[in-house]
Design a protein around this motif. Structure first.
Motif, PDB file in Angstrom:
ATOM      1  N   LEU A   1     -91.246  26.296  -6.164  1.00  0.00           N
ATOM      2  CA  LEU A   1     -91.924  25.547  -7.220  1.00  0.00           C
ATOM      3  C   LEU A   1     -93.290  25.062  -6.732  1.00  0.00           C
ATOM      4  O   LEU A   1     -93.382  24.364  -5.718  1.00  0.00           O
ATOM      5  CB  LEU A   1     -91.084  24.334  -7.645  1.00  0.00           C
ATOM      6  N   LYS A   2     -94.319  25.430  -7.452  1.00  0.00           N
ATOM      7  CA  LYS A   2     -95.659  24.956  -7.114  1.00  0.00           C
ATOM      8  C   LYS A   2     -95.759  23.454  -7.384  1.00  0.00           C
ATOM      9  O   LYS A   2     -95.114  22.927  -8.286  1.00  0.00           O
ATOM     10  CB  LYS A   2     -96.715  25.696  -7.942  1.00  0.00           C
ATOM     11  N   ASN A   3     -96.569  22.799  -6.586  1.00  0.00           N
ATOM     12  CA  ASN A   3     -96.873  21.372  -6.758  1.00  0.00           C
ATOM     13  C   ASN A   3     -95.692  20.449  -6.478  1.00  0.00           C
ATOM     14  O   ASN A   3     -95.691  19.289  -6.892  1.00  0.00           O
ATOM     15  CB  ASN A   3     -97.431  21.090  -8.160  1.00  0.00           C
ATOM     16  N   LEU A   4     -94.666  20.962  -5.773  1.00  0.00           N
ATOM     17  CA  LEU A   4     -93.566  20.124  -5.317  1.00  0.00           C
ATOM     18  C   LEU A   4     -93.590  20.106  -3.794  1.00  0.00           C
ATOM     19  O   LEU A   4     -93.606  21.157  -3.141  1.00  0.00           O
ATOM     20  CB  LEU A   4     -92.222  20.656  -5.818  1.00  0.00           C
ATOM     21  N   TYR A   5     -93.566  18.894  -3.232  1.00  0.00           N
ATOM     22  CA  TYR A   5     -93.673  18.724  -1.787  1.00  0.00           C
ATOM     23  C   TYR A   5     -92.550  17.810  -1.288  1.00  0.00           C
ATOM     24  O   TYR A   5     -91.970  17.034  -2.063  1.00  0.00           O
ATOM     25  CB  TYR A   5     -95.048  18.153  -1.422  1.00  0.00           C
ATOM     26  N   HIS A   6     -92.275  17.905   0.015  1.00  0.00           N
ATOM     27  CA  HIS A   6     -91.152  17.174   0.594  1.00  0.00           C
ATOM     28  C   HIS A   6     -91.580  16.445   1.855  1.00  0.00           C
ATOM     29  O   HIS A   6     -92.255  17.026   2.724  1.00  0.00           O
ATOM     30  CB  HIS A   6     -90.007  18.134   0.923  1.00  0.00           C
ATOM     31  N   VAL A   7     -91.189  15.178   1.960  1.00  0.00           N
ATOM     32  CA  VAL A   7     -91.497  14.371   3.143  1.00  0.00           C
ATOM     33  C   VAL A   7     -90.241  13.617   3.569  1.00  0.00           C
ATOM     34  O   VAL A   7     -89.240  13.579   2.856  1.00  0.00           O
ATOM     35  CB  VAL A   7     -92.641  13.362   2.858  1.00  0.00           C
ATOM     36  N   GLY A   8     -90.305  13.014   4.754  1.00  0.00           N
ATOM     37  CA  GLY A   8     -89.178  12.224   5.237  1.00  0.00           C
ATOM     38  C   GLY A   8     -88.439  12.879   6.378  1.00  0.00           C
ATOM     39  O   GLY A   8     -88.775  13.985   6.825  1.00  0.00           O
ATOM     40  N   GLY A   9     -87.408  12.214   6.842  1.00  0.00           N
ATOM     41  CA  GLY A   9     -86.698  12.629   8.036  1.00  0.00           C
ATOM     42  C   GLY A   9     -85.845  13.867   7.913  1.00  0.00           C
ATOM     43  O   GLY A   9     -85.424  14.426   8.935  1.00  0.00           O
ATOM     44  N   SER A  10     -85.569  14.336   6.696  1.00  0.00           N
ATOM     45  CA  SER A  10     -84.704  15.513   6.541  1.00  0.00           C
ATOM     46  C   SER A  10     -85.492  16.816   6.473  1.00  0.00           C
ATOM     47  O   SER A  10     -84.906  17.884   6.366  1.00  0.00           O
ATOM     48  CB  SER A  10     -83.846  15.366   5.274  1.00  0.00           C
ATOM     49  N   VAL A  11     -86.831  16.733   6.528  1.00  0.00           N
ATOM     50  CA  VAL A  11     -87.665  17.936   6.477  1.00  0.00           C
ATOM     51  C   VAL A  11     -88.555  17.971   7.726  1.00  0.00           C
ATOM     52  O   VAL A  11     -88.469  17.096   8.597  1.00  0.00           O
ATOM     53  CB  VAL A  11     -88.513  17.981   5.185  1.00  0.00           C
ATOM     54  N   HIS A  12     -89.383  19.000   7.828  1.00  0.00           N
ATOM     55  CA  HIS A  12     -90.291  19.124   8.966  1.00  0.00           C
ATOM     56  C   HIS A  12     -91.241  17.932   9.032  1.00  0.00           C
ATOM     57  O   HIS A  12     -91.735  17.496   7.993  1.00  0.00           O
ATOM     58  CB  HIS A  12     -91.111  20.416   8.810  1.00  0.00           C
ATOM     59  N   PRO A  13     -91.528  17.354  10.223  1.00  0.00           N
ATOM     60  CA  PRO A  13     -91.063  17.787  11.543  1.00  0.00           C
ATOM     61  C   PRO A  13     -89.796  17.115  12.038  1.00  0.00           C
ATOM     62  O   PRO A  13     -89.329  17.446  13.122  1.00  0.00           O
ATOM     63  CB  PRO A  13     -92.253  17.414  12.436  1.00  0.00           C
ATOM     64  N   GLY A  14     -89.204  16.150  11.263  1.00  0.00           N
ATOM     65  CA  GLY A  14     -87.947  15.550  11.680  1.00  0.00           C
ATOM     66  C   GLY A  14     -87.871  14.076  11.371  1.00  0.00           C
ATOM     67  O   GLY A  14     -88.712  13.518  10.659  1.00  0.00           O
ATOM     68  N   GLY A  15     -86.818  13.426  11.933  1.00  0.00           N
ATOM     69  CA  GLY A  15     -86.560  12.027  11.638  1.00  0.00           C
ATOM     70  C   GLY A  15     -87.206  11.072  12.624  1.00  0.00           C
ATOM     71  O   GLY A  15     -87.739  11.466  13.661  1.00  0.00           O
ATOM     72  N   GLY A  16     -87.152   9.793  12.288  1.00  0.00           N
ATOM     73  CA  GLY A  16     -87.813   8.758  13.071  1.00  0.00           C
ATOM     74  C   GLY A  16     -89.152   8.413  12.440  1.00  0.00           C
ATOM     75  O   GLY A  16     -89.762   9.228  11.743  1.00  0.00           O
ATOM     76  N   ILE A  17     -89.627   7.205  12.683  1.00  0.00           N
ATOM     77  CA  ILE A  17     -90.839   6.718  12.029  1.00  0.00           C
ATOM     78  C   ILE A  17     -92.046   7.630  12.255  1.00  0.00           C
ATOM     79  O   ILE A  17     -92.699   8.050  11.285  1.00  0.00           O
ATOM     80  CB  ILE A  17     -91.150   5.277  12.475  1.00  0.00           C
TER      81      ILE A  17
END
Length: 488
Positions: free
Chosen positions: A454-470
């Motif tokens: 899907l165009k224009n959909l992005y993902h952030v946070g600890g479950s996606v690249h590059p990983g978890g932690g602040i």
């Protein structure tokens, strides 16, 4: 004006919202809870304040970057201090180690306590730094799923160093250079920084100690909660809209292009959608009609945590901000967590005490203890029974290693289990870091920061690249928003 919808006000969502606002978008954040911060939350109970989530602060420049995005009229107070001590370590045989936060001092102090070779320790830390510097651009600062990432000198330099990086062996194997098993155990614990087992995660993870010992640890004035709250306050100042207690029901799309989201209050049209929700429920709940990346979603989950928040009616001089009471059988502990999906009989106990730095976090002559053990995710275990059993074991361990009787000193208690973590943050099975890094291809199997379908959909946070932690969550937001064109 171009609009952006951000799903979730965790640290990744807050960072994405600020970066999108800087790019000219009108940003609205939808959050199921009535507060911002996600896992970076806090509670007050009976005169004690507790940070509920992450307790270690490294790479503070990643937070400062966000505060510096906007001009001086938008200023929010965020200060921190450098820590001279990384952690206090305790073993059942009476060994105590106060770990400094500089490589030279660490090597010298560790050699004295463990009767190990100072040069060996210094070389290990030097290699930790080299591995970090070789790979941070590839694994932490750019998308692993874009061809351009691999077409530069830095990546080629890292690839030429593959044997040195330790990708084929485990972290535990990398850490066998030390004569003293306690020192190996100390460096093995860094696998927990991404929710993995040192006996499975690749040796490249030996770069993690550099974050703490080489680059330093810090403490935010007011506690860890201040990190998320300062970003929330800044976002409010610059005009980001927050809709609390408004869960997103679906991510809408047409002709393979994202068009917005739907909540209980109706449809919200957006030119860009950024999901800070765990990638597993994002697909299972918000993208039900879309093909799912089964290989990514079926990855082994990272470890979770069982945490007791105790108000302690005493102060302990031998304890610091960060404290570790080690298990006598580390390998068996991780086997129990990842193979048996159970809590170990002799768990490693982590105690964080922010009242050491912020005295008002506890009444006078008292301390606020964040007492955590590594735990498997929620697979339907009887957490009520596990909590009772673990509480007894933890108290006995604390009594032995600190020569005390802690139970009568507990004035108040709050408990957080993996199932509670999932309920509060939508983290699948309560995993703290999304997928575990228990194989050498784990980094490449993490979901990219953009959606391939899907165009224009992005993902952030600890479950996606590059990983978890602040730090990695903040970097995920930077990677994702860098892929988005400025608002026109």
């Amino acid at each position: 004006m171009a609009t952006a919808a951000v799903i979730g006000a965790g640290i990744g969502g807050l960072a994405a919202a600020l970066r999108l606002k800087k790019k000219g978008y009108q940003v609205t954040v939808f959050e199921q809870n009535d507060y911002a911060g996600g896992k970076l939350h806090a509670i007050e109970q009976d005169g004690y304040r507790f940070d509920l989530g992450p307790s270690l602060f490294t790479l503070p420049h990643l937070v400062e970057e966000l505060h510096q995005l906007f001009d001086r009229q938008h200023q929010v107070t965020f200060k921190y201090t450098t820590q001279e001590t990384a952690c206090h370590y305790f073993w059942e045989d009476g060994t105590f180690f106060k770990a400094p936060t500089t490589a030279q001092k660490f090597a010298s102090a560790a050699a004295a306590v463990f009767q190990d070779d100072e040069k060996t320790i210094a070389t290990y830390l030097k290699n930790s730094k080299k591995k970090y510097e070789l790979t941070k651009s590839l694994f932490l600062e750019k998308s692993l799923h874009k061809t351009s990432t691999y077409l530069n000198k830095q990546t080629l330099k890292a690839l030429l160093q593959v044997p040195f990086l330790g990708i084929t062996g485990s972290l535990d194997q990398t850490n066998q250079d030390f004569k003293d098993a306690r020192l190996t155990q100390l460096f093995n614990r860094y696998a927990t920084y991404n929710g993995s087992s040192p006996y499975q995660t690749p040796g490249i993870m030996s770069m993690i100690p550099h974050l703490e010992i080489g680059l330093g640890t810090y403490y935010p004035d007011g506690g860890m909660h201040r990190i998320s709250q300062s970003l929330f306050e800044l976002a409010q100042q610059v005009g980001v809209e927050f809709r609390f207690r408004e869960s997103v029901i679906s991510i809408n799309h047409n002709n393979c292009k994202t068009t917005g989201v739907t909540t209980a209050n109706g449809d919200f049209k957006a030119n860009v959608v950024v999901s800070n929700m765990d990638i597993y429920p994002t697909y299972q709940k918000l993208l039900k009609d879309r093909p799912k990346p089964e290989k990514t979603l079926n990855q082994e989950r990272s470890s979770s945590a069982l945490i007791f928040y105790w108000g302690i009616q005493k102060t302990f001089e031998q304890l610091d901000l960060h404290n570790i009471l080690f298990s006598t059988d580390y390998r068996a502990e991780f086997h129990s967590i990842f193979e048996d999906k159970d809590l170990f009989d002799d768990p490693t106990v982590y105690i964080n005490i922010t009242s050491k730095k912020t005295p008002t976090d506890a009444p006078e002559n008292c301390e606020n203890w964040f007492v955590m053990i590594n735990a498997p995710g929620d697979y339907g275990q009887d957490w009520s029974q596990l909590v009772n059993d673990s509480r007894t074991r933890i108290i006995k361990k604390i009594n032995r290693l600190l020569d005390t009787d802690i139970a009568p000193l507990i004035a108040t208690e709050y408990v957080l289990t993996p199932s509670g973590i999932e309920d509060n943050t939508s983290s699948y099975r309560g995993a703290l870091y999304g997928a575990a890094s228990n194989n050498k291809f784990a980094a490449f199997l993490r979901h990219p920061n953009f959606n391939t379908g899907l165009k224009n959909l992005y993902h952030v946070g600890g479950s996606v690249h590059p990983g978890g932690g602040i730090p990695l969550c903040l970097l995920s937001a930077k990677i994702a928003v860098d892929l988005i064109e400025p608002a026109s």
